[in-house]
Design a protein around this motif. Structure first.
Motif, mmCIF file in Angstrom:
data_model
loop_
_atom_site.group_PDB
_atom_site.id
_atom_site.type_symbol
_atom_site.label_atom_id
_atom_site.label_comp_id
_atom_site.label_asym_id
_atom_site.label_seq_id
_atom_site.Cartn_x
_atom_site.Cartn_y
_atom_site.Cartn_z
ATOM 1 N N ILE A 172 0.790 -1.195 -0.157
ATOM 2 C CA ILE A 172 -0.015 -0.070 -0.085
ATOM 3 C C ILE A 172 0.759 1.238 -0.067
ATOM 4 N N LEU A 173 1.895 1.278 0.874
ATOM 5 C CA LEU A 173 2.822 2.313 1.164
ATOM 6 C C LEU A 173 3.645 2.505 -0.256
ATOM 7 N N GLY B 91 2.823 1.583 -3.137
ATOM 8 C CA GLY B 91 1.843 2.463 -4.273
ATOM 9 C C GLY B 91 1.484 3.797 -3.926
ATOM 10 N N LEU B 92 1.403 4.131 -2.691
ATOM 11 C CA LEU B 92 1.147 5.570 -2.639
ATOM 12 C C LEU B 92 2.238 6.300 -2.600
#
Lengths: 261, 238
Positions: free
Chosen positions: B96-97, B99-100
């Motif tokens: 997730i991180l 991707g962000l």
């Protein structure tokens, strides 16, 4: 938009794995299946299903959203410490929640009707699913706003239950008492406003006006039918319900933008 | 350089930050200390944009902290409570991180390797021990090779070996000219790591300066005793 989609994708995965959603969908699946098999003709089954939806969907949506936002708080903090805007973060989280809760209704109610080719009431079933999705959006948004406004988890949960009880249980009864006390006064317009002010009443009006069953309308709903024709009434109630669906989400977004984590 | 200017924050009737003026110098480890409720976490959260100040301003390398989140690309953060979505795996949390941050982000896997997180990457968070979750939180703070690392009580829950790895990493980051801002109640740990001390008392800076000067100022050779004696003195800025 891409950031919101990424956040939503992982939130979806997290909630899907919790299996809570499957229980929710299976509840509607069983209720629909049983009513269609044993509840007499499909229209009667649909009326019974409407009562179930009006009672359970707001409760599930507001409780789930309140708990979810509180549980995700620390992780939201970590995500907001990344170069991510708050609007994208809110959009991703809310969208994931709304999609999952709505999917439970669409699959749970939609599948048994779809497998029977609509059972002769396909359009009505679609309308019921739509009303359920609208109520999901209203009460999920309300739950999110509540959780953002109330830091204490238990307090937020209690308020969520209170909001649901007021809207689903007490509202019509209080208005009936008030109308009885004010017997003789011109109450049609105030009651119309009262119907517009409660999304559960609106959803009931949408469904029952469409099905042309005024006997089950409830006190506020009955006044709605006196003022409008079936088509106009259904349309006005549906548009009002759509506006309701957007309202709490917009309020939640505003609170999220200003929230101190 | 991180600058706090006249930073104010209240929660209801409680004034948590009452005009904090502070410069955190680059290439140094700065410890923020103070008693419970002194405003340490609020100060850090203001820097990260998690808490909106009522007044004053913060600048990171000259860029004013505001609504544009881009400045946070330079910051890595580990909070004092490492809670992740329970049904995701450690790998998915990391993804997730990643991707962000986007594909252009520089990745530093060192702590993932040295803290032996790899065997746990495909385990769901809810099955991870508290210590492993904290290791993951700390490793994520350093993952994007940030210029500024913000650690809020990072050693809570870490075993001694992991704690030693973390200290080594903090010191190596400093030697590369990066800024580390850390809060902790473990003074012996800060004695080992910190170049500068920011002592907060009731939402104001009671002391801001080097550890060495603090020792001279208080006449105490150990940081713990120096801080304890500061708690009884009037507000002084070095």
């Amino acid at each position: 938009m891409r950031v919101a989609a990424k956040i939503a994708a992982f939130q979806l995965l997290d909630v899907l794995r919790s299996r809570w959603l499957f229980g929710y969908a299976i509840f509607f699946l069983l209720a629909t299946e049983l009513l269609l098999r044993f509840g007499g003709d499909p229209t009667r089954a649909l009326v019974s299903l409407t009562s179930i939806v009006l009672f359970t969907v707001p409760l599930a949506a507001i409780v789930f959203a309140t708990i979810y936002v509180h549980r995700a708080r620390e992780f939201v903090e970590l995500l907001l410490a990344q170069p991510v805007g708050r609007d994208a973060m809110f959009a991703g989280t809310y969208a994931a929640m709304a999609v999952l809760l709505s999917a439970g209704i669409v699959l749970g109610i939609g599948m048994p009707f779809a497998l029977r080719g609509g059972a002769g009431v396909g359009g009505d079933a679609v309308l019921l699913v739509g009303a359920g999705v609208a109520l999901t959006l209203v009460f999920a948004g309300t739950g999110v706003a509540l959780a953002l406004r109330t830091d204490d988890r238990l307090r937020a949960f209690g308020i969520a239950l209170g909001v649901w009880a007021c809207a689903a249980l007490a509202y019509d009864a209080v208005l009936l008492v008030a109308a009885t006390a004010l017997a003789g006064a011109p109450l049609e317009r105030p009651l119309l406003v009262a119907t517009l002010a409660n999304p559960i009443d609106l959803a009931r009006v949408v469904m029952l006006m469409h099905l042309d069953i005024s006997a089950l309308m409830g006190y506020t709903g009955a006044s709605f039918t006196r003022l409008f024709s079936a088509t106009a009434g259904t349309a006005i109630a549906a548009v009002s319900l759509a506006a309701w669906a957007a309202g709490p989400a917009l309020l939640g977004a505003r609170l999220f933008r200003r929230k101190d984590f | 350089m991180i600058e706090f200017r006249a930073l104010m924050k209240s929660f209801g009737a409680r004034d948590v930050l009452r005009g904090v003026d502070l410069c955190v110098r680059p290439g140094r480890v700065t410890a923020v200390v103070g008693s419970n409720g002194a405003g340490k976490t609020t100060l850090i959260k203001c820097l990260l944009g998690l808490v909106r100040p009522d007044g004053g301003e913060i600048r990171v390398d000259g860029v004013r902290v505001g609504d544009d989140p881009a400045y946070r690309a330079a910051i890595g953060y580990a909070s004092q409570t490492s809670r992740f979505p329970e049904h995701l795996t450690a790998r998915e949390v990391t993804k997730i991180l990643l991707g962000l941050r986007g594909e252009s982000a520089v990745i530093d896997w060192e702590l993932f390797e040295r803290l032996a997180i790899a065997p746990h990457l495909d385990t769901r968070v809810r099955a991870l021990s508290g210590g492993t979750r904290q290791k993951l939180a700390v490793a994520l703070a350093f993952l994007f090779a940030p210029r500024v690392v913000v650690l809020d009580e990072p050693s809570a829950g870490l075993d001694p070996a992991a704690n030693a790895v973390l200290k080594d990493k903090i010191l190596s980051e400093r030697s590369e000219g990066k800024t580390v801002l850390v809060t902790s109640h473990v003074m012996s740990e800060l004695d080992e790591l910190a170049d500068d001390i920011v002592f907060l008392r009731a939402g104001r800076v009671g002391y801001a300066g080097s550890v060495q000067k603090l020792r001279v100022f208080t006449g105490q050779p150990h940081l713990e005793r120096a801080i304890a004696s500061m708690m009884n003195k009037e507000v002084v800025c070095a």
